[in-house]
Design a protein around this motif. Structure first.
Motif, mmCIF file in Angstrom:
data_model
loop_
_atom_site.group_PDB
_atom_site.id
_atom_site.type_symbol
_atom_site.label_atom_id
_atom_site.label_comp_id
_atom_site.label_asym_id
_atom_site.label_seq_id
_atom_site.Cartn_x
_atom_site.Cartn_y
_atom_site.Cartn_z
ATOM 1 N N ASP A 226 0.615 -1.325 0.226
ATOM 2 C CA ASP A 226 0.125 -0.050 0.096
ATOM 3 C C ASP A 226 0.783 1.446 0.186
ATOM 4 O O ASP A 226 0.574 1.900 -0.814
ATOM 5 C CB ASP A 226 -0.780 0.043 1.299
ATOM 6 C CG ASP A 226 -1.795 -1.105 1.207
ATOM 7 O OD1 ASP A 226 -2.018 -1.988 0.227
ATOM 8 O OD2 ASP A 226 -2.371 -1.462 2.582
ATOM 9 N N SER B 146 -5.023 0.240 6.818
ATOM 10 C CA SER B 146 -4.944 -1.297 6.093
ATOM 11 C C SER B 146 -4.646 -2.234 7.139
ATOM 12 O O SER B 146 -5.348 -3.508 6.981
ATOM 13 C CB SER B 146 -3.905 -1.166 5.112
ATOM 14 O OG SER B 146 -3.810 -2.374 4.557
ATOM 15 N N GLY C 53 -5.715 -0.502 0.258
ATOM 16 C CA GLY C 53 -5.521 -1.353 1.531
ATOM 17 C C GLY C 53 -6.582 -2.257 1.432
ATOM 18 O O GLY C 53 -6.597 -3.364 1.955
#
Length: 342
Positions: free
Chosen positions: A199, A229, A303
């Motif tokens: 991410d 996330s 995420g």
């Protein structure tokens, strides 16, 4: 209807995956797990190459410079202020609203002093710059303008802030790896950290590709992405662990698909509501929050995808199975003795 794989010790007839999920539909997320993971890793590598080739558009927080906060008596268009400053010989000024349309902040590149090592001289020239800007505002923009603050950030301080920002992100990833390792196990910990790195790296690659200005608010957004996330990944992993102990007739592949399906509604609702807030920030939050909200929005989307196709898929390929989560068997006292001795 797809049939689940049976374990070697339990041969009780074929059972559908839907039956194991109380008759509800199960989405086969992992059917495209391999191509999705490969695409994700290609994006990670591409992001690293982009950062290597193009670098970052560092803001004054990292390069150093002078920041002047001014309050006007009435709203003024930013383009008018930029044009006035450009005509006065100020190059590349960053003019933004903060708080309201009457409050503006002007950022200028570092002051080049005759003796760059003389901090007092640099401060004097920065204060002189603030005075000159105040006079310019009074003369050409608003005679009632008030300079609220003049702040100077030296290049050395900017470099230190950049280093601290990178260290903060690395420390967050290491701490998360340790936390997940103790809460679950190393396979899940590895999957979580790979997902979080995915991410952050792709988001950073986006910032580099489009040369978005990188300042402390962007670092805050990157740290927020890690936290968001991680929260989504922990929810998924917790359900996988729970189903490994409850659903004993399914393969790890089926257990993960069932877990992802069960948490899908929660994931979509959480991501959707958070994205709605981020979009509101981007539209109505002012120019100072545009970079933060844009970065955070991209990270939320990444995420959501990575918790399924990076973290969970990695945990599966590393060999996660029911035996990893079952408590160790405790032998009864005297179980190792002959029956006649008991």
């Amino acid at each position: 209807m797809a049939k689940t794989q049976l374990t070697e010790t339990e041969q009780q007839g074929p059972v559908s995956v839907e039956d194991l999920n109380h008759g509800r539909r199960v989405f086969d997320f992992l059917k495209i797990g391999a191509p999705a993971f490969i695409i994700s890793m290609i994006l990670v590598v591409a992001s690293i190459i982009i950062v290597w080739q193009k670098g970052f558009n560092l803001g004054l927080d990292f390069t150093g410079g002078t920041s002047v906060e001014i309050t006007l008596s009435q709203p003024v268009e930013l383009e008018q202020i930029r044009s006035t400053m450009s005509n006065a010989g100020y190059h590349d000024p960053i003019v933004q609203y903060y708080g309201s349309s009457r409050d503006i902040i002007i950022r200028l590149p570092p002051v080049v002093a005759k003796d760059a090592n003389d901090a007092s001289q640099v401060m004097r020239e920065s204060n002189q710059l603030g005075t000159e800007l105040s006079n310019l505002m009074h003369r050409d923009i608003d005679p009632d303008a008030v300079v609220k603050r003049v702040e100077f950030v030296g290049p050395s301080v900017g470099a230190e802030l950049a280093q601290d920002g990178v260290l903060a992100i690395i420390a967050a990833l290491v701490c998360i790896l340790i936390y997940i390792w103790f809460r679950f196990e190393w396979r899940f910990g590895t999957g979580a950290v790979i997902g979080l790195a995915h991410d952050v790296v792709i988001t950073v690659g986006y910032l580099s590709l489009f040369q978005r200005e990188l300042d402390l608010t962007i670092i805050a957004a990157l740290l927020s992405i890690i936290g968001y996330s991680l929260n989504d990944t922990i929810v998924v992993f917790d359900r996988i662990r729970e189903n490994f102990t409850k659903i004993r007739r399914a393969s790890p592949y089926d257990v993960i698909n069932i877990s992802l399906t069960q948490t899908l509604s929660r994931t979509l609702m959480t991501s959707g509501t958070t994205l709605a807030v981020v979009i509101c920030l981007y539209i109505w939050g002012g120019s100072m929050l545009k970079g933060f909200s844009e970065t955070l929005g991209i990270g939320i989307i990444l995420g959501t995808v990575s918790s399924i196709y990076v973290a969970a898929y990695t945990a599966l390929k590393l060999g996660s199975r029911r035996e990893n989560f079952m408590p160790p068997k405790v032998e009864a006292e005297g179980a190792d003795q002959d029956p006649i001795m008991r």
